[in-house]
Design an enzyme around this catalytic site. Sequence first.
Site, PDB file in Angstrom:
ATOM      1  N   SER A  47       2.300   5.120   7.733  1.00 39.17           N
ATOM      2  CA  SER A  47       3.215   4.631   6.705  1.00 39.17           C
ATOM      3  C   SER A  47       2.577   4.494   5.337  1.00 39.17           C
ATOM      4  O   SER A  47       3.246   4.146   4.370  1.00 39.17           O
ATOM      5  CB  SER A  47       3.821   3.290   7.126  1.00 39.17           C
ATOM      6  OG  SER A  47       2.806   2.331   7.291  1.00 39.17           O
ATOM      7  N   LYS A  56       8.055  -5.546   6.722  1.00 41.55           N
ATOM      8  CA  LYS A  56       7.508  -5.117   5.433  1.00 41.55           C
ATOM      9  C   LYS A  56       8.268  -5.749   4.272  1.00 41.55           C
ATOM     10  O   LYS A  56       7.665  -6.133   3.260  1.00 41.55           O
ATOM     11  CB  LYS A  56       7.540  -3.599   5.340  1.00 41.55           C
ATOM     12  CG  LYS A  56       6.591  -2.925   6.327  1.00 41.55           C
ATOM     13  CD  LYS A  56       6.716  -1.414   6.310  1.00 41.55           C
ATOM     14  CE  LYS A  56       5.750  -0.779   7.313  1.00 41.55           C
ATOM     15  NZ  LYS A  56       5.874   0.678   7.352  1.00 41.55           N
TER      16      LYS A  56
END
Length: 811
Positions: free
Chosen positions: A709, A752
């Site tokens: 990511s 996140k």
Amino acid sequence: MDESGNGGTEQLSVSYEEPQGRQAPAVAEDMLPDTLYLIPNPVRPFFPGQVQPVAINPRDWGDTLKAVAKAKVNVIGLSYVDQGEGERPGPRQFPDIGCVVRLHQPPDGSGAGPGQFLAQGLKRFRIVRWLNDKPPYLVQVEYPKSQGDRDSDEVKAYAMALLQQIKELLPLNPLYSEELKQYMSSFNPNQPSLLADFSAALTSAAGDDLQEILDTLPLLSRMDKSLTLLRKEREVAELQGKITSQVNEKVSEQQREFFLREQLKVIQKELGISKDDRTSDVELFRERIADKTLPEAAAQRIEDELDKLAVLETGSPEYGVTRNYLDWATQVPWGVTSEDKLDLAHGRAVLDEQHAGLEDVKDRILEFLAVGAHKGEIAGSILLLVGPPGVGKTSIGRSVADALGRQFYRFSLGGMRDEAEIKGHRRTYIGAMPGKLVQALKDVEVSNPVIMLDEIDKIGASYQGDPASALLEVLDPEQNSEFLDHYLDLRLDLSKVLFVCTANQLDTIPGPLLDRMEVIRLAGYVAEEKLAIAKGHLWPKQLERHGLSDDQLKINDAAMKYVIESYCREAGVRNLEKQLSRIMRKSIVKMLDTGEDKLRVGKKDIEELLGKPPFSPEKTLRGVGVATGLAWTAMGGATLAIESSQIHTLNRGFKTTGKLGEVMKESAEIAYSYVIAHLKDYGCDPDFFDMSMVHLHVPEGATPKDGPSAGITMATALVSLARKERIKRPLAMTGELTLTGQVLAVGGIREKVIAARRSRIMELILPHPNKRDFEELPDYLREGITVHFARTYREVFEYVFHEHRREKALH
């Protein structure tokens, strides 16, 4: 004066017959020899007038016995010597005074005999001179006379006192009466010297005490010492008799109770009131299964085992094995279920009362309850709650049980390495037991409980089997209706059980096992949620635990927020609970020291109570070649600063640091290759990387990092370095980058976003395929956040460096 104390006129009227066997010539007492062979007596001194066996070791004193036989005398000197086992005493160890004894049937000294002879004590002797200081010991002796008048009033008084003490001893121990009979048959009771010696010999005194009496020649002094020993002996005998009486009384009472119980059993059995142990066991097991609905196979097996139990002896090992099996098999709740509470309002109230936040998780559980209410029953399902530590996974499982009105059972799978813990041991093993699932059903007494399998991601494997594979049958709705436990060897229906599993991550859960469970993710809490949880749940709980009332200790919201933001930034609330407990402990100490009854905790008091905060307000790293990414970890979400720097221009090169995993290293290589291939497209010097040694670093090098990511974040850091232009505003991003510049979806969007809010970064770049994930987040998480969704890196570049070209973002 002779040994009797009669001045030489009294003669001992001793008329022993020699036993049958080898005869020795008699020696008259007034014709005792001047020399004697000595033998030590290690037990106790021998007294004149005593007649008793003496045991010796023929191997040590055989030469002495041979010398006595060769001299054709039947007397020998016995002296008390306290010698160690296996030791032969020397001349210095022999006392001066001993007793000359007449031998009856002495051993021949060959060492083949029993080493025992009958000795008759005659007189005291005193060693004058040693004639032979090596065995056989030969000494020159004299025969001392007793000192004192036997006809004096004092002697008579002592004699009467001695006889009185002996008379008092007779009822306490019958052995005393036997020795007294022996004395009376051989001696005149009016002989005080022999009476004193006999009284001393009658006691169980120590050898040194008796030797002292043997050494004492004055008659009055000897009688006084003998009287003292007799009195001690009487006291000991009385105490021994008292103890024996108490013990006998207790034993008699226990024997009486035992006989009465046995008689009661026989009477009850004759009247048909009671039964033996075997019959009681059989009836107990039949009574347990009377109200249960057993499958045909289980009923037949239990009946067979009951028939076997009826013919086995209760003391046989097989009886214990069979009884233990029936004890488990009859306690399984065959066909016994509890009624579910299929009321959505009740379920929602329970979840809201016990948990703050987690709205998406609550909605998923309410959907599950709604389906059960619609169908009229809740079939067995397998839920997997995944989230960082301390977010309430275990307590949610208990809340599900409370909402349904079901029994709850929890056991941890962490570190489990034996598949027998799940499926049980075979009955052939000693100490065999069924598996945890059978034990759970036995404890909850219903066949439809909520069973929580905690820490399912931490199961181990060893030579004892693979518990994760054993769980495949348990957690498969198509198979667990006929779960087979190895111990019971019976099919159990687990289809009505609601299994709730917990895990911190999915990576370590085997794929086939994960496929059987429905995953519900629990992300971490934002500061607002932690504040609500602390005020509504944690603080009241800690007050009760520490014995405080709400009036005694108060904390304001500002102080609570300061604790959350500066001391407890992890995803869960477990550490927050520890810090609140610490505040209470410190506060109680302060209250006791100052004598105050009430205390108020404000923001300014926190550092005094908890020390300096471990976290300071986060500052996003800014500068050329620096970009902020978003990462997911098992502890929740986190922001990730990525730095790139041009080290020198001597040659071309690229290196990475920061304890990166294999996937993250590949992401860095992909970002490096992509940026080099498109330098002109992004306004960079085409020759920048040709002569540049570039170093890319992810701070916190001690923390392992992995995952794809960070691809677009690394590419952005390299573009910023090549353009020599820094990112001008707080901005975080996440997304996987391909060599062709495509931005692919990533996981952990909720975690996140929470991490970005915690760091006060309110502008994000996410992959376009994750747009749906963001839109499903609760409103309070999306509020105030600007999000750009990118399909390609070109769009990421425009959002980062060309702010005026940014497309309309989703708010």
